[in-house]
Design an enzyme around this catalytic site. Structure first.
Site, PDB file in Angstrom:
ATOM      1  CE  LYS A 162      24.168  34.268 -28.731  1.00  0.00           C
ATOM      2  NZ  LYS A 162      25.126  34.958 -29.608  1.00  0.00           N
ATOM      3  CG  ASP A 191      27.731  33.436 -31.332  1.00  0.00           C
ATOM      4  OD1 ASP A 191      28.920  33.738 -31.131  1.00  0.00           O
ATOM      5  OD2 ASP A 191      26.855  34.281 -31.625  1.00  0.00           O
ATOM      6  CD  GLU A 217      27.952  33.789 -34.907  1.00  0.00           C
ATOM      7  OE1 GLU A 217      27.292  33.027 -35.651  1.00  0.00           O
ATOM      8  OE2 GLU A 217      27.453  34.800 -34.386  1.00  0.00           O
ATOM      9  CG  ASP A 242      28.182  38.223 -34.951  1.00  0.00           C
ATOM     10  OD1 ASP A 242      27.889  39.221 -35.613  1.00  0.00           O
ATOM     11  OD2 ASP A 242      27.493  37.850 -33.965  1.00  0.00           O
ATOM     12  CE  LYS A 266      24.589  39.156 -35.411  1.00  0.00           C
ATOM     13  NZ  LYS A 266      25.139  39.319 -34.054  1.00  0.00           N
ATOM     14  CD  GLN A 294      23.943  43.052 -33.342  1.00  0.00           C
ATOM     15  OE1 GLN A 294      24.597  42.979 -34.363  1.00  0.00           O
ATOM     16  NE2 GLN A 294      24.391  42.655 -32.159  1.00  0.00           N
TER      17      GLN A 294
HETATM   18  C1  MUC Z   1      25.049  37.022 -31.814  1.00  0.00           C
HETATM   19  O1  MUC Z   1      25.021  36.364 -32.858  1.00  0.00           O
HETATM   20  O2  MUC Z   1      26.135  37.215 -31.302  1.00  0.00           O
HETATM   21  C2  MUC Z   1      24.535  38.691 -29.127  1.00  0.00           C
HETATM   22  C3  MUC Z   1      25.333  39.767 -28.980  1.00  0.00           C
HETATM   23  C4  MUC Z   1      25.278  40.505 -30.168  1.00  0.00           C
HETATM   24  O3  MUC Z   1      25.876  41.540 -30.422  1.00  0.00           O
HETATM   25  O4  MUC Z   1      24.470  39.874 -31.044  1.00  0.00           O
HETATM   26  C5  MUC Z   1      23.854  38.769 -30.418  1.00  0.00           C
HETATM   27  C6  MUC Z   1      23.764  37.549 -31.240  1.00  0.00           C
HETATM   28 MG    MG Z   2      27.279  36.054 -32.853  1.00  0.00          MG
END
Ligand code: MUC
Ligand code: MG
Length: 367
Positions: A162, A191, A217, A242, A266, A294
């Protein structure tokens, strides 16, 4: 096969440690278990994980919209009328995780009724997925230690880091520390959850250009329309959309405008029915897809595993299937097991999971 009732049961299970990222943080899994009952006594299950900071859904809102809108829309139809179910649910533009949980619980009930795994009904391509683990915000040494533990305990060697903090060096230092510590023994991607501007994203990607990233991402918002195209155009890795692609139409818009070159699927957001469309669209456009997370519990992870194992394209890349490991407990009678970096499809019919009634009684918050 007639659907007679839909239950939406709120539950809360704490995390061992919170997961923090640019758009929010999660300390407790305050999810909703959805159960679809049929006249034959079959019960299909799935879970909805509210992410208020992403889609605006809350646990209370999910329970209410299922009880007041989606339940009445669907009760009385049969498990084979999934296109009618989709058509009715899609009248509502928002509420992606509530709609998806209803859709997947219907598929689970169908699989159980037909005595077949849903993964095989969808496509039946393979029986396991490589697992990718998401690392939330932390200092470089903490991230390296967590990745080491994931490698040693579960054999996981793909990590999504992240990013999206300011200054960008906070995050690029973490990615550099991971690459420095593990060398080419791990795969890495990042991401941003829209945390950076396009300019910051470009600077960060330049700083990390020697770190052999697989993907980037959602580094900056898709609403920064020209900035995002400018960014994606200069990258030499695929850019995953995403949260900017909650529907198949959003995939078309983002990809055709040059704002994304890969897609996170997702199941928590597009269920099985709309995820099929996203998958087919990605196949037609020749895009990579990654099975995203998620921040699902074990029920949601089993759903992502079901879909990811159904197709060749969804099983090429490691799927994000491990963050349930950060939860203190879960609802399944047989907990999911990651072995040698892989999660294997569950043996049972439908999604293949069984809810432990004592665990549900312990964690449900409506009684
Ligand atoms: C992600 O891949 O972004 C964090 C916030 C969300 O909505 O999903 C997660 C994981
Ligand atoms: Mg994401």
């Amino acid at each position: 096969m007639k659907i007679t009732a839909i239950e939406a049961i709120p539950f809360a299970i704490p995390y061992v440690k919170p997961l923090c990222f640019a758009s929010g943080e999660v300390h407790t899994a305050e999810h909703v278990l959805v159960r679809v009952h049929t006249e034959d006594g079959v019960i299909g299950v799935a879970e909805a994980p509210p992410r208020p900071f992403t889609y605006g859904e809350t646990q209370k809102g999910i329970v209410a919209v299922i009880n007041d809108v989606f339940g009445p829309d669907v009760v009385g139809l049969t498990l084979l009328q999934r296109e009618i179910i989709r058509n009715r649910l899609e009248r509502t533009i928002g509420n992606p995780t509530a709609k998806s949980a209803v859709d997947m619980a219907v598929w689970d009930a169908l699989g159980k009724t037909l005595e077949q795994p849903v993964s095989e009904l969808l496509g039946g391509f393979t029986d396991s997925l490589r697992v990718s683990h998401m690392l939330g915000f932390a200092d470089p040494d903490v991230m390296v230690a967590e990745a080491e533990r994931m490698r040693e305990t579960y054999g996981i060697s793909t990590f999504k880091v992240k990013v999206g903090r300011e200054p960008v060096s906070l995050d690029t230092a973490v990615v550099r520390a991971l690459r420095g510590h593990f060398g080419d023994k791990i795969d890495l991607y990042v991401d941003g959850n829209r945390g950076w501007t396009a300019r910051e994203s470009a600077r960060a990607m330049r700083e990390m250009s020697d770190l052999d990233l697989l993907y980037a991402e959602e580094l900056c918002p898709a609403d920064d329309v020209l900035g995002r195209r400018w960014l994606v155009d200069q990258l030499d890795v695929p850019f995953i959309a995403d949260e900017s692609v909650p529907t198949p139409a959003d995939v078309t818009r983002e990809v055709l405008s040059g704002a994304a070159t890969a897609i996170s699927i997702k199941t928590a957001r597009t269920g099985f029915t709309a995820s099929q469309r996203v998958h087919h669209l990605a196949e037609g456009l020749g895009l990579d897809v990654v099975m995203g997370n998620q921040i699902d519990g074990q029920v949601g992870t089993a759903c992502a595993l079901t879909f990811g194992t159904a197709f060749e394209r969804t099983s090429r890349q490691a799927g994000e299937l491990s963050n349930f490991l950060d939860m203190k407990d879960d609802l399944l009678a047989q907990p999911l097991q990651i072995v040698d970096g892989r999660l294997h499809r569950l043996a049972g019919d439908g999604i293949g999971i069984e809810i432990d009634p004592d665990q549900l009684a312990k964690y449900r918050t409506d009684r």
